[in-house]
Design an enzyme around this catalytic site. Sequence first.
Site, PDB file in Angstrom:
ATOM      1  N   HIS A   1      95.418 -57.662  43.408  1.00  0.00           N
ATOM      2  CA  HIS A   1      95.655 -56.670  42.342  1.00  0.00           C
ATOM      3  C   HIS A   1      94.612 -55.513  42.288  1.00  0.00           C
ATOM      4  CE1 HIS A   1      96.530 -54.440  38.849  1.00  0.00           C
ATOM      5  NE2 HIS A   1      97.727 -54.528  39.158  1.00  0.00           N
TER       6      HIS A   1
ATOM      7  N   GLU B   1     100.639 -50.224  45.481  1.00  0.00           N
ATOM      8  CA  GLU B   1     100.407 -49.784  44.324  1.00  0.00           C
ATOM      9  C   GLU B   1      99.154 -48.676  44.417  1.00  0.00           C
ATOM     10  OE1 GLU B   1      99.512 -52.669  41.075  1.00  0.00           O
ATOM     11  OE2 GLU B   1     101.339 -52.116  40.444  1.00  0.00           O
TER      12      GLU B   1
HETATM   13  O1  G3P Z   1     100.832 -54.662  38.203  1.00  0.00           O
HETATM   14  C1  G3P Z   1     101.429 -53.478  37.980  1.00  0.00           C
HETATM   15  C2  G3P Z   1     100.383 -52.592  37.491  1.00  0.00           C
HETATM   16  O2  G3P Z   1      99.293 -52.411  38.376  1.00  0.00           O
HETATM   17  C3  G3P Z   1     100.995 -51.041  37.218  1.00  0.00           C
HETATM   18  O3  G3P Z   1     100.579 -50.734  36.088  1.00  0.00           O
HETATM   19  O4  G3P Z   1     101.183 -49.685  33.853  1.00  0.00           O
HETATM   20  O5  G3P Z   1     101.325 -48.447  35.922  1.00  0.00           O
HETATM   21  O6  G3P Z   1     102.930 -49.887  35.395  1.00  0.00           O
HETATM   22  P1  G3P Z   1     101.527 -49.532  35.235  1.00  0.00           P
END
Ligand code: G3P
Length: 223
Positions: free
Chosen positions: A92, A140
């Site tokens: 992550h 991400e």
């Molecule tokens: O693990 C998911 C996270 O990194 C995303 O965060 O708060 O943008 O949904 P968020």
Amino acid sequence: MGGPLVLVNLKTYGDATGAAGLELCRSLQRADDGRSLTALAVPALDVARYAAALRLPIYAQHVDGAMAGKSTGHTVATAMAAAGAVGTLLNHAERPLAAADLLAAHHAAKGAGLRTVICAADGPKAAKVARLHPDYVAIEPPELIGGEVSVSTAAPEVVRSAVALVAASSPSVAVLCGAGIKDRADVTAARKLGTAGVLVASGVVCAKDPAAALSDLLAGMGR
Ligand code: G3P
């Protein structure tokens, strides 16, 4: 290949650990629509307690590559599985791993029978980690994490590229997308871009009504 999934990452938000976190998870479980689409990634110290109390699948947020035995202070994958985790996040953006450590951690996780979700910041990195054959790669973009703009609407080309590159390199690996996911429209957009679902944190955990937020995301998964 991993199936459709809404993976809620509790991270270490204050109201998402310990007794308060268990109550949050119970409310999310009540909101789950029974299609087996929801799973929860919870802090290591809460895995055993939450797995024993909840029907929803529990994921760890990280495991190490160290094996059981002569290893001190590590999060050992076999122990995490014994605690009740069915899977784990790896790499992550908030818990990045060097390539060798990711290789070892993924090997340990699969050896322990855990489903794996390896996170990546962009398409090329997603294709690279997909070659480890995790169950999922989660795309991400770090700059969008925790923000108000969803990756599936703000950076669809990043998601589209990751889906295509992963399909080309490792067709058995499913893709999730995360960062800024807030509502059903974001989830519907993610699915239209070819993902199996989403990885979400603040849009649920920090919502005024987390259960309602999860219900809305599930509605975006389609039937
Ligand atoms: O693990 C998911 C996270 O990194 C995303 O965060 O708060 O943008 O949904 P968020």
